[in-house]
Design an enzyme around this catalytic site. Structure first.
Site, PDB file in Angstrom:
ATOM      1  N   LYS A  41       0.856  -1.198   0.000  1.00 52.90           N
ATOM      2  CA  LYS A  41       0.000   0.000   0.000  1.00 52.90           C
ATOM      3  C   LYS A  41       0.885   1.238   0.000  1.00 52.90           C
ATOM      4  O   LYS A  41       1.756   1.403   0.867  1.00 52.90           O
ATOM      5  CB  LYS A  41      -0.900   0.025   1.235  1.00 52.90           C
ATOM      6  CG  LYS A  41      -1.869   1.203   1.222  1.00 52.90           C
ATOM      7  CD  LYS A  41      -2.834   1.153   2.389  1.00 52.90           C
ATOM      8  CE  LYS A  41      -2.307   1.829   3.624  1.00 52.90           C
ATOM      9  NZ  LYS A  41      -2.218   3.301   3.550  1.00 52.90           N
ATOM     10  N   ASP A  57      -3.500   4.423  -1.753  1.00 49.16           N
ATOM     11  CA  ASP A  57      -4.441   4.862  -0.704  1.00 49.16           C
ATOM     12  C   ASP A  57      -4.306   6.373  -0.502  1.00 49.16           C
ATOM     13  O   ASP A  57      -3.690   6.822   0.464  1.00 49.16           O
ATOM     14  CB  ASP A  57      -4.108   4.089   0.586  1.00 49.16           C
ATOM     15  CG  ASP A  57      -5.036   4.425   1.734  1.00 49.16           C
ATOM     16  OD1 ASP A  57      -6.164   4.880   1.486  1.00 49.16           O
ATOM     17  OD2 ASP A  57      -4.620   4.218   2.898  1.00 49.16           O
ATOM     18  N   LYS A  99      -7.024   8.405  -0.409  1.00 49.12           N
ATOM     19  CA  LYS A  99      -8.210   8.849   0.345  1.00 49.12           C
ATOM     20  C   LYS A  99      -8.748  10.190  -0.151  1.00 49.12           C
ATOM     21  O   LYS A  99      -8.818  11.176   0.594  1.00 49.12           O
ATOM     22  CB  LYS A  99      -7.891   8.963   1.838  1.00 49.12           C
ATOM     23  CG  LYS A  99      -7.441   7.675   2.495  1.00 49.12           C
ATOM     24  CD  LYS A  99      -7.289   7.862   3.995  1.00 49.12           C
ATOM     25  CE  LYS A  99      -6.772   6.628   4.687  1.00 49.12           C
ATOM     26  NZ  LYS A  99      -5.362   6.347   4.406  1.00 49.12           N
ATOM     27  N   ASP A 115     -13.304  15.391  -1.787  1.00 51.03           N
ATOM     28  CA  ASP A 115     -13.436  16.746  -2.339  1.00 51.03           C
ATOM     29  C   ASP A 115     -14.752  16.808  -3.105  1.00 51.03           C
ATOM     30  O   ASP A 115     -15.544  15.847  -3.068  1.00 51.03           O
ATOM     31  CB  ASP A 115     -12.217  17.029  -3.247  1.00 51.03           C
ATOM     32  CG  ASP A 115     -11.840  18.510  -3.249  1.00 51.03           C
ATOM     33  OD1 ASP A 115     -12.749  19.349  -3.372  1.00 51.03           O
ATOM     34  OD2 ASP A 115     -10.643  18.824  -3.140  1.00 51.03           O
ATOM     35  N   THR A 117     -10.129   4.007  11.060  1.00 48.89           N
ATOM     36  CA  THR A 117      -9.976   3.073  12.192  1.00 48.89           C
ATOM     37  C   THR A 117      -9.313   3.729  13.405  1.00 48.89           C
ATOM     38  O   THR A 117      -9.241   3.128  14.468  1.00 48.89           O
ATOM     39  CB  THR A 117      -9.158   1.842  11.759  1.00 48.89           C
ATOM     40  OG1 THR A 117      -7.930   2.297  11.167  1.00 48.89           O
ATOM     41  CG2 THR A 117      -9.906   1.002  10.762  1.00 48.89           C
ATOM     42  N   ARG A 148       2.857  -0.750  10.603  1.00 55.51           N
ATOM     43  CA  ARG A 148       3.906  -0.681  11.628  1.00 55.51           C
ATOM     44  C   ARG A 148       4.257  -1.989  12.326  1.00 55.51           C
ATOM     45  O   ARG A 148       5.444  -2.182  12.635  1.00 55.51           O
ATOM     46  CB  ARG A 148       3.548   0.422  12.638  1.00 55.51           C
ATOM     47  CG  ARG A 148       3.686   1.809  12.029  1.00 55.51           C
ATOM     48  CD  ARG A 148       2.965   2.860  12.826  1.00 55.51           C
ATOM     49  NE  ARG A 148       1.523   2.719  12.718  1.00 55.51           N
ATOM     50  CZ  ARG A 148       0.638   3.514  13.315  1.00 55.51           C
ATOM     51  NH1 ARG A 148       1.058   4.509  14.080  1.00 55.51           N
ATOM     52  NH2 ARG A 148      -0.651   3.336  13.140  1.00 55.51           N
TER      53      ARG A 148
HETATM   54  O1  LIG Z   1      -9.422   3.666   8.273  1.00 55.21           O
HETATM   55  C1  LIG Z   1      -8.244   3.573   7.885  1.00 55.21           C
HETATM   56  C2  LIG Z   1      -7.875   3.761   6.573  1.00 55.21           C
HETATM   57  C3  LIG Z   1      -6.571   3.601   6.207  1.00 55.21           C
HETATM   58  N1  LIG Z   1      -5.629   3.261   7.112  1.00 55.21           N
HETATM   59  C4  LIG Z   1      -4.241   3.097   6.638  1.00 55.21           C
HETATM   60  O2  LIG Z   1      -3.798   1.760   6.906  1.00 55.21           O
HETATM   61  C5  LIG Z   1      -2.481   1.754   7.369  1.00 55.21           C
HETATM   62  C6  LIG Z   1      -2.420   1.126   8.730  1.00 55.21           C
HETATM   63  O3  LIG Z   1      -1.085   1.152   9.202  1.00 55.21           O
HETATM   64  P1  LIG Z   1      -0.675   0.600  10.636  1.00 55.21           P
HETATM   65  O4  LIG Z   1       0.754   1.004  10.757  1.00 55.21           O
HETATM   66  O5  LIG Z   1      -0.866  -0.897  10.591  1.00 55.21           O
HETATM   67  O6  LIG Z   1      -1.542   1.243  11.663  1.00 55.21           O
HETATM   68  C7  LIG Z   1      -1.984   3.195   7.336  1.00 55.21           C
HETATM   69  O7  LIG Z   1      -1.278   3.392   6.133  1.00 55.21           O
HETATM   70  C8  LIG Z   1      -3.254   4.031   7.314  1.00 55.21           C
HETATM   71  O8  LIG Z   1      -3.103   5.192   6.536  1.00 55.21           O
HETATM   72  C9  LIG Z   1      -5.976   3.087   8.413  1.00 55.21           C
HETATM   73  O9  LIG Z   1      -5.135   2.779   9.286  1.00 55.21           O
HETATM   74  N2  LIG Z   1      -7.291   3.219   8.767  1.00 55.21           N
END
Ligand SMILES: O=c1ccn([C@@H]2O[C@H](COP(=O)(O)O)[C@@H](O)[C@H]2O)c(=O)[nH]1
Length: 243
Positions: free
Chosen positions: A37, A64, A66, A69, A128, A220
């Site tokens: 991603k 991604d 997002k 607009d 999230t 992460r």
């Molecule tokens: O609702 C959302 C939408 C996108 N993300 C993206 O996913 C990854 C999660 O990364 P972690 O390091 O596992 O937390 C990150 O790139 C976010 O931009 C999300 O977390 N929640």
């Protein structure tokens, strides 16, 4: 798209790093990862060059960005992004019905013009990182969180999108309501041994797959691990229990 695949092939690793050099180092360190991603941090830093790097390694790409607009602007952005031949592309459901419809059409047009497969366009239901308390008190949304996520998913589905991004906690409900053909992509996934960080609505990888997710987005816990290969292996092993 997701259900027939081996469980570890359903993990998308978030390349949230500041520059091309760090991104390539990670991609090369984790050759088993097939789906990456690219988000706001890396794309803002490198532009489309990182997508070419991934393509040259035959990797699948979730772009991604997002988008959120007015309809004309998100349509233009989706038209442009679709030309890169990426697999998944995101827009916020809160952009609204007109924007979602315009984005869907524009992504098809952009891909057709470039002679590539159109991306699956998926909508963010509710980030999230937002808790039920924040939804009520900061965003002033007068719905329970699961109901709000469902409404956003239904709006996306009615507007012709291919699926949504949602937390693993909402997956079972969305799968039941939106059906098996609607893509459910889940960030906010945390193995028991990983820190939650800013993620507020999470489940483990195995729990998220069992709940009905097509794809898991994990950043992460893998990318900042002392040994990313070991973190990937532990997640793959966890997923073999639900394959
Ligand atoms: O609702 C959302 C939408 C996108 N993300 C993206 O996913 C990854 C999660 O990364 P972690 O390091 O596992 O937390 C990150 O790139 C976010 O931009 C999300 O977390 N929640």
């Amino acid at each position: 798209m997701g259900n027939g695949e081996q469980a570890e092939q359903r993990v998308i690793v978030a390349l949230d790093v500041p520059d091309e050099q760090s991104a390539i180092a990670l991609i090369d360190q984790l050759p088993q990862v097939n789906f990456w991603k690219v988000g706001l941090e890396l794309f803002t830093s490198t532009g489309p060059k990182i997508l070419e790097e991934l393509k040259s390694r035959q990797k699948r790409i979730f772009l991604d960005l997002k988008f959120d607009d007015i309809p004309n602007t998100v349509a233009g952005a989706c038209r442009s992004a679709a030309r890169y031949g990426v697999d998944l592309l995101t827009i916020h459901a809160t952009a609204g019905r007109d924007a979602l419809k315009a984005a869907t059409e524009a992504a098809q047009e952009g891909a057709a013009k470039a002679g590539v497969q159109p991306p699956k366009l998926i909508a963010i239901t509710l980030l999230t990182s937002i808790s039920a308390r924040q939804l009520a008190f900061d965003l002033k949304i007068p719905l329970e969180l699961p109901e709000y996520a469902l409404e956003m998913a239904l709006l996306a589905q009615e507007s012709g999108l291919d699926g949504v991004v949602c937390s693993p906690l909402e997956v079972a409900q969305l799968r039941q309501t939106c059906g098996d053909d609607f893509l459910l992509v889940c960030p906010g996934v945390r193995p028991t041994w990983a820190e939650k960080g800013d993620q507020k609505r999470s489940l483990t990888p195995a729990q998220a797959i069992i709940a009905g997710a097509d794809y898991l987005v994990i950043g992460r816990p893998i990318t900042t691990a002392t040994e990313p290969e070991l973190a990937w292996k532990r997640i793959s092993e966890e997923l073999t229990t639900v394959a």
